[in-house]
Write a protein that holds these residues in place. Sequence first.
Motif, short mmCIF file in Angstrom:
data_model
loop_
_atom_site.label_atom_id
_atom_site.label_comp_id
_atom_site.label_asym_id
_atom_site.label_seq_id
_atom_site.Cartn_x
_atom_site.Cartn_y
_atom_site.Cartn_z
N GLY A 220 21.47 16.87 10.46
CA GLY A 220 21.37 15.72 9.57
C GLY A 220 21.54 16.12 8.12
N PHE A 221 20.87 17.19 7.69
CA PHE A 221 21.00 17.66 6.31
C PHE A 221 22.31 18.38 6.08
CE2 PHE A 221 16.28 17.33 6.22
CZ PHE A 221 16.17 16.57 5.06
N ALA A 222 22.73 19.14 7.07
CA ALA A 222 23.89 20.01 6.88
C ALA A 222 25.17 19.22 6.66
CB ALA A 222 24.05 20.94 8.09
N TRP A 223 25.33 18.10 7.33
CA TRP A 223 26.61 17.39 7.26
C TRP A 223 26.92 16.89 5.85
CZ3 TRP A 223 28.14 11.99 7.03
CH2 TRP A 223 29.52 11.83 7.20
N GLY A 226 27.70 19.94 3.56
CA GLY A 226 29.03 20.50 3.80
C GLY A 226 30.12 19.59 3.28
N LEU A 227 29.94 18.30 3.48
CA LEU A 227 30.94 17.34 3.01
C LEU A 227 31.02 17.36 1.49
CD1 LEU A 227 32.93 15.25 4.09
CD2 LEU A 227 31.13 13.52 3.88
N MET A 228 29.88 17.48 0.82
CA MET A 228 29.87 17.56 -0.64
C MET A 228 30.66 18.77 -1.11
SD MET A 228 28.81 16.32 -3.56
CE MET A 228 27.25 15.42 -3.64
N ALA A 229 30.49 19.91 -0.45
CA ALA A 229 31.22 21.12 -0.83
C ALA A 229 32.72 20.93 -0.70
CB ALA A 229 30.75 22.30 0.02
N ILE A 230 33.16 20.36 0.42
CA ILE A 230 34.59 20.15 0.66
C ILE A 230 35.18 19.22 -0.40
CG2 ILE A 230 36.26 19.10 2.24
CD1 ILE A 230 34.44 20.06 4.54
#
Length: 408
Positions: A220-223, A226-230
């Motif tokens: 839940g937190f990771a998605w 990760g999307l913010m980084a991309i």
Amino acid sequence: MPMQSDRKVSIPLYVAAHFGKSLWWNGSELFLAFYLTEHMRLAPLVAAAAIAIGLMAGAAFDIVIAHRAARVTSLQDAGRLQLIGAALSFAALLLLIVALRVDGSGRVAIVVAANLGYRFAYTLYDLPQNCLLSLIDWTEDQRRRAASGRTVASAAAMLIMAILVSLDRPLSDGTDHLMVAGATAMVALGSSVALWRQTRLVRRNAATPTKVAVIGSGMGFAWPLGLMAIVCLTVPAFLKLTPYLTSYSQGAGGSLPLVIVAAATAGSQPVWLFVLRHDGERRAGLLAALLLAAASALTAKLWVAALLIGMASGGLATIIWSSFAIIVADRALASTAPAFAWLTATAKLALAVAAIGIGAILSSADYRHDGAGLLPFMAGLILIGGIATGLYTLMTARIRPGMRAGSA
């Protein structure tokens, strides 16, 4: 102590405060590189390094300050801290503007030092205001609406800055920048005061929140992280390279591409809210990925690409902030500040890497001779962003099928 009631902080007021903050963010992030290279005539990689150092320091400030402010678990604490941060940011911004006007061999060091002071102050402004997105007693749908409103506010701030940069030229004496800084400061400070006053009127909860989660331990937190980084690694390149393209390319339309991006970002929000409510965050992310891929194929038609990028980036911003706010409110209310610090630190580190990449692009392309030479770089980065967003969303969906923001 003011009389407190059961009233909630209104979404429009929160959005207005975010608009004031976004004026400063867009001014410093979107056009600082253009100012350093075209006004101060710094080498692109030197300017990129100065920006990257400031962003990396900002990421470190996010983490350090968040853990110092880990007990900021009430509206009143967050409202007061964002007001203090706004005032300090204004003072630091004045120092940064003065530093930008200094001549001499030490100007780069002075700019970097002033930028670090501004990054520290801005963290005190930005972090608690972000935390309010989870701390305010809103429903899941209200958090989505607030996140969507933030996206509209950011787009409006970018639109204003796009118009201003279209009037800005490398031979400007810099006086207009002081006027812009003063006007944006009035909006930012006024809106932060209004938000602080309303948080004081909300009844303070007697019990301290106890829900705690280890950030990044679950999908839940990771998605959204990760999307913010991309997104930050790829999509902002279009916005940051556009001022160079429009200044040094005939027929590029001046500020029109950035105006279109901002308008599409704001105008697409009803569609994104509909998709989020009916299909969830992951399917909305796939739709945004498709829009980015389509935009990369149409960069020769700059206004069409700008329209698609505006829609996609508007969707991604709302997806990231709404999903993260819902998850934090549901799982980690007692660690709200550290949670949002990881999100903003991720964004700043990704933007720092992207700044170096943009510096390398500007160093390799003779953009002052023909700004159109930047188009292939813009198209390539947008394509990478679209593909990476789609693949990342599909991969994480296979790990946690059917996961929606806020679900366990």
